[in-house]
Design a protein around this motif. Structure first.
Motif, PDB file in Angstrom:
ATOM      1  N   CYS A 185      -2.213  -5.995  -1.704  1.00 44.35           N
ATOM      2  CA  CYS A 185      -3.557  -6.577  -1.674  1.00 44.35           C
ATOM      3  C   CYS A 185      -3.521  -8.083  -1.409  1.00 44.35           C
ATOM      4  O   CYS A 185      -4.577  -8.728  -1.327  1.00 44.35           O
ATOM      5  CB  CYS A 185      -4.312  -6.274  -2.962  1.00 44.35           C
ATOM      6  N   LYS A 186      -2.318  -8.638  -1.285  1.00 42.61           N
ATOM      7  CA  LYS A 186      -2.185 -10.055  -0.980  1.00 42.61           C
ATOM      8  C   LYS A 186      -2.363 -10.256   0.528  1.00 42.61           C
ATOM      9  O   LYS A 186      -1.719  -9.601   1.341  1.00 42.61           O
ATOM     10  CB  LYS A 186      -0.811 -10.563  -1.416  1.00 42.61           C
ATOM     11  N   VAL A 187      -3.240 -11.190   0.898  1.00 39.87           N
ATOM     12  CA  VAL A 187      -3.561 -11.386   2.302  1.00 39.87           C
ATOM     13  C   VAL A 187      -2.446 -12.165   3.000  1.00 39.87           C
ATOM     14  O   VAL A 187      -1.958 -13.173   2.495  1.00 39.87           O
ATOM     15  CB  VAL A 187      -4.904 -12.140   2.442  1.00 39.87           C
ATOM     16  N   ARG A 188      -2.038 -11.642   4.147  1.00 38.52           N
ATOM     17  CA  ARG A 188      -1.097 -12.328   5.021  1.00 38.52           C
ATOM     18  C   ARG A 188      -1.498 -11.996   6.455  1.00 38.52           C
ATOM     19  O   ARG A 188      -2.305 -11.102   6.688  1.00 38.52           O
ATOM     20  CB  ARG A 188       0.336 -11.889   4.729  1.00 38.52           C
ATOM     21  N   LYS A 217     -11.366  -7.550   3.280  1.00 39.17           N
ATOM     22  CA  LYS A 217     -12.166  -7.226   2.105  1.00 39.17           C
ATOM     23  C   LYS A 217     -12.451  -5.724   2.001  1.00 39.17           C
ATOM     24  O   LYS A 217     -13.372  -5.304   1.295  1.00 39.17           O
ATOM     25  CB  LYS A 217     -13.482  -8.006   2.142  1.00 39.17           C
ATOM     26  N   TYR A 218     -11.646  -4.918   2.694  1.00 42.60           N
ATOM     27  CA  TYR A 218     -11.826  -3.459   2.684  1.00 42.60           C
ATOM     28  C   TYR A 218     -10.542  -2.798   2.200  1.00 42.60           C
ATOM     29  O   TYR A 218      -9.445  -3.150   2.651  1.00 42.60           O
ATOM     30  CB  TYR A 218     -12.175  -2.950   4.089  1.00 42.60           C
ATOM     31  N   TRP A 219     -10.689  -1.850   1.287  1.00 41.31           N
ATOM     32  CA  TRP A 219      -9.526  -1.125   0.781  1.00 41.31           C
ATOM     33  C   TRP A 219      -9.322   0.146   1.599  1.00 41.31           C
ATOM     34  O   TRP A 219     -10.271   0.749   2.089  1.00 41.31           O
ATOM     35  CB  TRP A 219      -9.675  -0.807  -0.699  1.00 41.31           C
ATOM     36  N   GLY A 220      -8.077   0.551   1.721  1.00 39.16           N
ATOM     37  CA  GLY A 220      -7.765   1.772   2.464  1.00 39.16           C
ATOM     38  C   GLY A 220      -7.154   2.857   1.612  1.00 39.16           C
ATOM     39  O   GLY A 220      -7.371   4.046   1.836  1.00 39.16           O
ATOM     40  N   LYS A 221      -6.378   2.466   0.598  1.00 39.98           N
ATOM     41  CA  LYS A 221      -5.747   3.400  -0.328  1.00 39.98           C
ATOM     42  C   LYS A 221      -5.924   2.860  -1.732  1.00 39.98           C
ATOM     43  O   LYS A 221      -5.923   1.649  -1.953  1.00 39.98           O
ATOM     44  CB  LYS A 221      -4.247   3.545  -0.032  1.00 39.98           C
ATOM     45  N   ALA A 222      -6.055   3.779  -2.684  1.00 38.02           N
ATOM     46  CA  ALA A 222      -6.179   3.364  -4.085  1.00 38.02           C
ATOM     47  C   ALA A 222      -5.409   4.351  -4.944  1.00 38.02           C
ATOM     48  O   ALA A 222      -5.338   5.542  -4.647  1.00 38.02           O
ATOM     49  CB  ALA A 222      -7.645   3.304  -4.505  1.00 38.02           C
ATOM     50  N   SER A 223      -4.832   3.848  -6.030  1.00 38.22           N
ATOM     51  CA  SER A 223      -3.951   4.656  -6.873  1.00 38.22           C
ATOM     52  C   SER A 223      -4.744   5.508  -7.852  1.00 38.22           C
ATOM     53  O   SER A 223      -5.813   5.126  -8.323  1.00 38.22           O
ATOM     54  CB  SER A 223      -3.002   3.743  -7.650  1.00 38.22           C
ATOM     55  N   ARG A 224      -4.187   6.663  -8.172  1.00 33.58           N
ATOM     56  CA  ARG A 224      -4.721   7.508  -9.247  1.00 33.58           C
ATOM     57  C   ARG A 224      -4.346   6.928 -10.610  1.00 33.58           C
ATOM     58  O   ARG A 224      -5.052   7.116 -11.587  1.00 33.58           O
ATOM     59  CB  ARG A 224      -4.133   8.929  -9.178  1.00 33.58           C
ATOM     60  N   MET A 240      -8.696 -19.653   9.854  1.00 33.21           N
ATOM     61  CA  MET A 240      -7.664 -19.183   8.918  1.00 33.21           C
ATOM     62  C   MET A 240      -7.706 -17.657   8.811  1.00 33.21           C
ATOM     63  O   MET A 240      -8.780 -17.060   8.798  1.00 33.21           O
ATOM     64  CB  MET A 240      -7.879 -19.799   7.538  1.00 33.21           C
ATOM     65  N   GLU A 241      -6.525 -17.035   8.681  1.00 32.60           N
ATOM     66  CA  GLU A 241      -6.466 -15.574   8.559  1.00 32.60           C
ATOM     67  C   GLU A 241      -7.215 -15.096   7.326  1.00 32.60           C
ATOM     68  O   GLU A 241      -7.798 -14.029   7.311  1.00 32.60           O
ATOM     69  CB  GLU A 241      -4.993 -15.149   8.482  1.00 32.60           C
ATOM     70  N   GLN A 242      -7.219 -15.957   6.262  1.00 31.74           N
ATOM     71  CA  GLN A 242      -7.870 -15.555   5.014  1.00 31.74           C
ATOM     72  C   GLN A 242      -9.366 -15.359   5.186  1.00 31.74           C
ATOM     73  O   GLN A 242     -10.011 -14.722   4.369  1.00 31.74           O
ATOM     74  CB  GLN A 242      -7.606 -16.602   3.922  1.00 31.74           C
ATOM     75  N   THR A 243      -9.934 -15.939   6.255  1.00 29.94           N
ATOM     76  CA  THR A 243     -11.369 -15.801   6.464  1.00 29.94           C
ATOM     77  C   THR A 243     -11.720 -14.488   7.140  1.00 29.94           C
ATOM     78  O   THR A 243     -12.892 -14.165   7.274  1.00 29.94           O
ATOM     79  CB  THR A 243     -11.896 -16.959   7.326  1.00 29.94           C
ATOM     80  N   LYS A 244     -10.730 -13.750   7.584  1.00 28.78           N
ATOM     81  CA  LYS A 244     -11.004 -12.490   8.270  1.00 28.78           C
ATOM     82  C   LYS A 244     -11.676 -11.518   7.298  1.00 28.78           C
ATOM     83  O   LYS A 244     -11.134 -11.199   6.233  1.00 28.78           O
ATOM     84  CB  LYS A 244      -9.706 -11.877   8.808  1.00 28.78           C
ATOM     85  N   SER A 250      -4.143  -0.452  -8.751  1.00 29.84           N
ATOM     86  CA  SER A 250      -3.607  -0.983  -7.505  1.00 29.84           C
ATOM     87  C   SER A 250      -4.318  -0.372  -6.305  1.00 29.84           C
ATOM     88  O   SER A 250      -4.803   0.755  -6.358  1.00 29.84           O
ATOM     89  CB  SER A 250      -2.101  -0.732  -7.406  1.00 29.84           C
ATOM     90  N   TYR A 251      -4.371  -1.143  -5.226  1.00 31.62           N
ATOM     91  CA  TYR A 251      -4.983  -0.656  -3.992  1.00 31.62           C
ATOM     92  C   TYR A 251      -4.263  -1.279  -2.807  1.00 31.62           C
ATOM     93  O   TYR A 251      -3.517  -2.260  -2.935  1.00 31.62           O
ATOM     94  CB  TYR A 251      -6.482  -0.962  -3.961  1.00 31.62           C
ATOM     95  N   HIS A 252      -4.510  -0.703  -1.666  1.00 31.92           N
ATOM     96  CA  HIS A 252      -3.850  -1.102  -0.428  1.00 31.92           C
ATOM     97  C   HIS A 252      -4.939  -1.491   0.555  1.00 31.92           C
ATOM     98  O   HIS A 252      -5.870  -0.715   0.791  1.00 31.92           O
ATOM     99  CB  HIS A 252      -3.033   0.073   0.111  1.00 31.92           C
ATOM    100  N   LEU A 253      -4.839  -2.695   1.102  1.00 28.80           N
ATOM    101  CA  LEU A 253      -5.868  -3.143   2.031  1.00 28.80           C
ATOM    102  C   LEU A 253      -5.888  -2.265   3.278  1.00 28.80           C
ATOM    103  O   LEU A 253      -4.834  -1.852   3.793  1.00 28.80           O
ATOM    104  CB  LEU A 253      -5.629  -4.599   2.412  1.00 28.80           C
ATOM    105  N   LEU A 254      -7.100  -2.012   3.776  1.00 36.11           N
ATOM    106  CA  LEU A 254      -7.277  -1.096   4.901  1.00 36.11           C
ATOM    107  C   LEU A 254      -6.527  -1.545   6.152  1.00 36.11           C
ATOM    108  O   LEU A 254      -5.865  -0.711   6.800  1.00 36.11           O
ATOM    109  CB  LEU A 254      -8.777  -0.926   5.178  1.00 36.11           C
ATOM    110  N   PRO A 255      -6.573  -2.808   6.555  1.00 36.91           N
ATOM    111  CA  PRO A 255      -5.818  -3.185   7.760  1.00 36.91           C
ATOM    112  C   PRO A 255      -4.320  -2.955   7.604  1.00 36.91           C
ATOM    113  O   PRO A 255      -3.631  -2.643   8.586  1.00 36.91           O
ATOM    114  CB  PRO A 255      -6.139  -4.671   7.950  1.00 36.91           C
ATOM    115  N   TYR A 256      -3.804  -3.064   6.388  1.00 39.12           N
ATOM    116  CA  TYR A 256      -2.375  -2.827   6.176  1.00 39.12           C
ATOM    117  C   TYR A 256      -2.035  -1.345   6.344  1.00 39.12           C
ATOM    118  O   TYR A 256      -1.007  -0.999   6.937  1.00 39.12           O
ATOM    119  CB  TYR A 256      -1.954  -3.313   4.788  1.00 39.12           C
ATOM    120  N   HIS A 257      -2.878  -0.489   5.801  1.00 38.34           N
ATOM    121  CA  HIS A 257      -2.610   0.939   5.983  1.00 38.34           C
ATOM    122  C   HIS A 257      -2.655   1.295   7.464  1.00 38.34           C
ATOM    123  O   HIS A 257      -1.828   2.084   7.952  1.00 38.34           O
ATOM    124  CB  HIS A 257      -3.622   1.790   5.218  1.00 38.34           C
TER     125      HIS A 257
END
Length: 911
Positions: A230-233, A9-16, A1-5, A20-27
């Motif tokens: 941050c929602k996994v897809r 579990k790593y963030w790439g961007k985070a808000s001041r 399952m993709e959710q097991t990747k 809210s944060y942006h998952l690293l693979p998405y960035h």
């Protein structure tokens, strides 16, 4: 399952502003999507990157976005993730003892060297050689330079070295490997072997690839288009979303080139300002435009229409598909302002129909016309945090960088600015790669090339070499160039284009005006006529006593003439202005460079209005302008009488170009008055310095000054264009000056050679590739030495004390602090000096409002005195306080050893 990747579990961007944060693979996919869309829609850039990497265009379309997904792999480091401990814990339920760490770009390269390169081999993306065989003669293979370009997306190459285990746990490395595997499956065809680029070509290509990575990262970090997710897809599902967002982000910029207008003649292009073409302009209309890179050198007299001819050449190149825009580099801010005003009237005609291309002035201290769009990249509303690893968030950096017109001009379709902004593309300046990318496809126009000293000339040669290597073309303008300098410029461009060195043939005294056209087949050198209206004979009178100069000025004023006296130093200009104020209290102006920016711009506008081509007889009658070198280049000024302090011959010719510049009835034969020492007296080593006590360092080659005075005194004047080459070569190709000046002249030549060598040392060697060891230091943009000054300067921000607060000297809403800035000798302005009136806390609060929070400048708190004067203190390098005076008409000056300047309020009061 993709959710097991695990990489989710790593963030790439985070808000001041919120949690809210942006998952690293998405960035990583955001940035790749921007790259994909730009390559898909920017055909010129796509073609260039394929050509310079020697790869197929289809390969580039998927290969570069894949490599862009790896640009932030350093953020998989536990050290980076722990910069937000609470977020790190919520995503991975682990703790990490954060130690001092390299920046995440360098961490990424460390990871590439130690793990990802081997994983590329495992995936079949690279040949399965041993680590040793991946070195060719102890040099890394081409892909190494590509990766340094991708990972060095914060404006400098990543640093090498380090132990991965100090910053990455095994699970972190496994997450990266997993992400690389899935990204390769998403982007690359099955069982594809990555094309291994050639070593030398990869070194050269890496500079433009680095600029491409920076641009994609900045756009891909704009949270107005790439919302935090941050929602996994699945990666493929998110990729579709990222492409959609990237298309919107790129469409909102002006990065995609406008369509070029069909070819037109000079009269149409510049209608209604041109009725008849000059011989130079006519030649530019009719000459053959060859294939590929081309260099043009236009040498002609002032008023021959060089600017229009240069734009015509650029238009012809663009219409033929050899360019998509223009960058116009000028020697000074004042000349850039004037050129911007001239280009504003015609630039849209270079492009098709209703298209609104971007025109940008390359400094932010002047309001731009509301008719032009000013935002190449939209400013994002939500800011990411400053991570704390010495990398400013890309989104924040993007907004600040593009909001600065000096930088934005290189990416605009038509940019006008100082040559310094272009020279930073070949110096180890942060984000130089983006400047280099911005010049791609531009026709580089450089005016007043003769104004470059040895250091700048060396940098210009390096820039021409790089521009030619990218397939670009350049047009250089000058009144006259010494033969040696002309050959250097042609050689530099020819080597960059791959043509080798070809000796120029036209070196005679009569080869002027001269049009030089270097292209792949040969060098064409064509002697031209000039139009009759700019042919001129100028009488020259040498005056060796200042009181005689004042007498001549008085006679001219009595006859209703307007006069300009160019002094060689600011101090001499201000002293002269003050001394003559009593004689012409309402008829005299002062113009130099040591004003707050907005005050200087206001004075410049007033001077151009009063003495320019549209000035009336009443506006000019009996006016006197005391100025420095700020009026000698590109400003369209016209005086009835010109006085100049003795200067090198090319500057004398340039200054004479402001004498009887326009037709205004019968004004008689123009006469240029030269104030300076007599060349026919007994000459000693202080011949020049004894006469100009403060100006000896401004023009240090006193042998050339003597030759200038000697030639002009013997000739009694000169004819243009007939005598131009004779005068230039008679000074710059001769050593026939008195032996007493040998010492000071040889010292000047030695310093000039040293400065040229320093220019060569400072400039980047593009053939070495984009790598950290290319240069041991990478300067911040504010500290990059595009010019070698005899005296280093510091930006001083003038702040008025209003009784409660420190406010900008120019207290407006639009760029108040840049408008309030002035340059001061660094040894006089090392730091602020708090007083009983203005405390350290008040100064620090003020610094928080400065550009870059005052990182590259100091605040000068000013307290009002009398008669329009303000005073303040700064600490000098000796640690002692230095007192400064500021006046809106006089500018900024300092007290020397407690001695008040001549124009201080004490002296004014005594008057």
């Amino acid at each position: 399952m993709e959710q097991t990747k695990h990489y989710f579990k790593y963030w790439g961007k985070a808000s001041r502003e919120d949690d809210s944060y942006h998952l690293l693979p998405y960035h990583c996919l955001d940035v790749a999507a921007v790259g994909y869309v730009i390559l898909d829609q920017h055909k010129y850039l796509h073609h260039f990157l394929a050509q310079i990497t020697e790869l197929d265009k289809d390969n580039i379309q998927y290969l570069l976005p894949f490599l862009l997904t790896l640009h932030d792999i350093g953020k998989f480091s536990a050290n980076f993730q722990n910069l937000r401990p609470a977020l790190f814990d919520s995503l991975q339920s682990r703790e990490w003892s954060t130690a001092d760490s390299p920046r995440h770009d360098s961490l990424g390269f460390m990871l590439w060297q130690n793990h990802i390169k081997n994983h590329f081999r495992y995936l079949g993306l690279l040949p399965k050689h041993s680590a040793e065989s991946l070195l060719i003669r102890n040099r890394p293979v081409g892909i190494e330079y590509w990766m340094q370009a991708m990972l060095g997306h914060h404006g400098v190459p990543p640093k090498k070295g380090g132990v991965c285990n100090d910053y990455f746990e095994t699970r972190d490395v496994d997450a990266v490997v997993e992400f690389v595997t899935d990204a390769a499956q998403l982007f690359l065809p099955p069982e594809s072997l990555m094309p291994e680029p050639g070593f030398e070509q990869s070194q050269l290509a890496s500079w433009w690839l680095a600029g491409f990575a920076v641009l994609c990262d900045w756009l891909g970090s704009n949270t107005d288009y790439f919302k935090h997710e941050c929602k996994v897809r699945t990666l493929s599902d998110y990729w579709s979303l990222a492409i959609h967002r990237a298309e919107k982000a790129v469409a909102a910029t002006e990065l995609l080139p406008s369509k070029v207008a069909p070819l037109m003649d000079v009269k149409t292009l510049f209608s209604p300002n041109i009725d008849t073409t000059t011989p130079l302009q006519a030649h530019c209309e009719s000459l053959e435009v060859h294939n590929g890179s081309q260099l043009f050198l236009l040498e002609d007299v002032t008023g021959a229409g060089k600017t229009e001819a240069a734009v015509m050449l650029a238009h012809r190149l663009m219409a033929a598909g050899y360019g998509q825009g223009i960058y116009f580099g000028l020697p000074t801010m004042a000349t850039a302002n004037a050129m911007y005003d001239r280009m504003a009237a015609v630039y849209q005609r270079l492009f098709k129909g209703s298209i609104k291309p971007s025109l940008v002035l390359a400094h932010g201290a002047r309001d731009l016309s509301a008719h032009f769009r000013q935002s190449l990249v939209p400013t994002q509303t939500k800011q990411s945090i400053d991570y704390g690893d010495d990398t400013e968030p890309a989104g924040s950096r993007c907004s600040a960088w593009f909001a600065d017109n000096r930088k934005k001009a290189l990416l605009a379709e038509v940019g006008v600015g100082t040559i310094d902004q272009a020279l930073m593309a070949i110096l180890p300046s942060r984000h130089q790669s983006l400047r280099l990318l911005g010049l791609l496809g531009k026709v580089l126009l450089v005016d007043e090339v003769h104004a470059c000293d040895t250091y700048m000339n060396r940098l210009l040669c390096k820039l021409l070499h790089a521009h030619a290597a990218s397939g670009g073309s350049a047009v250089l303008l000058s009144a006259t160039l010494p033969t040696k300098q002309r050959q250097q410029l042609v050689d530099a461009f020819s080597k960059g284009a791959g043509w080798g060195v070809r000796k120029l043939q036209k070196t005679g005294m009569d080869d002027y005006p001269l049009f030089t056209h270097a292209h792949a087949e040969r060098n064409d050198e064509t002697e031209l006529e000039t139009r009759d209206s700019v042919r001129r004979s100028v009488k020259v009178k040498l005056v060796h006593v200042a009181s005689e100069v004042e007498k001549l000025i008085a006679e001219a004023v009595a006859q209703g003439q307007c006069v300009c006296w160019i002094r060689n130093t600011v101090t001499d200009a201000r002293d002269t202005y003050f001394q003559l104020c009593e004689k012409y209290p309402d008829k005299i102006d002062l113009f130099h460079a040591r004003y707050a920016m907005q005050d200087r711009l206001n004075i410049e506008t007033s001077v151009v209005n009063r003495f320019g081509s549209d000035s009336t007889t009443d506006e000019r009658r009996g006016r006197v302008l005391i100025a420095t070198q700020v009026v000698e280049q590109s400003l369209d000024l016209d005086f009835d009488l010109m006085v100049t302090d003795l200067a090198p011959i090319d500057l004398i010719i340039q200054r004479a170009g402001r004498l009887h510049r326009h037709l205004r009835g019968d004004r008689g034969v123009p006469t240029l008055i030269i104030n300076g020492p007599d060349p026919d007296t007994e000459v000693n080593d202080s011949w020049f310095k004894d006469y100009f006590n403060k100006a000896g360092y401004v023009y240090p080659h006193h042998g050339q000054l003597w030759l200038t005075a000697h030639l002009l005194k013997n000739e009694g004047g000169f004819r243009m264009p007939e005598d131009a080459r004779f005068l230039i070569e008679g000074v710059y190709a001769s050593t026939d000056y008195p032996a007493a000046l040998d010492g000071v002249s040889e010292d000047a030549e030695g310093r000039a050679k040293a400065s040229g060598s320093l220019g060569g040392l400072n400039a980047l060697e593009l053939e070495n590739g984009y790598r950290g060891e290319e240069n041991s230091r990478w300067w911040d943009e504010a500290k990059t030495p595009t010019r070698l000054a005899e005296v280093e300067t510091t930006t001083v921000y003038l702040a008025k004390w209003d009784g409660l607060h420190l406010v900008p000297w120019i207290d407006v809403t639009d760029h108040p602090w840049p408008r309030s800035a002035v340059q001061v000798r660094s040894d006089l302005a090392t730091q602020e000096a708090p007083t009983d009136i203005v405390s350290t806390e008040m100064i620090e609060a003020c610094r928080e409002r400065l550009p870059a929070k005052g990182r590259w400048g100091v605040v000068l708190p000013l307290i009002e005195a009398e008669d329009g004067f303000w005073f303040g203190l700064l600490c000098g390098s000796s640690g002692s306080a230095v007192k400064f005076w500021y006046h809106q008409k006089m500018g900024l000056s300092e007290e020397v050893q407690g001695q008040l300047p001549l124009y201080s309020p004490t002296h004014v009061g005594n008057e």
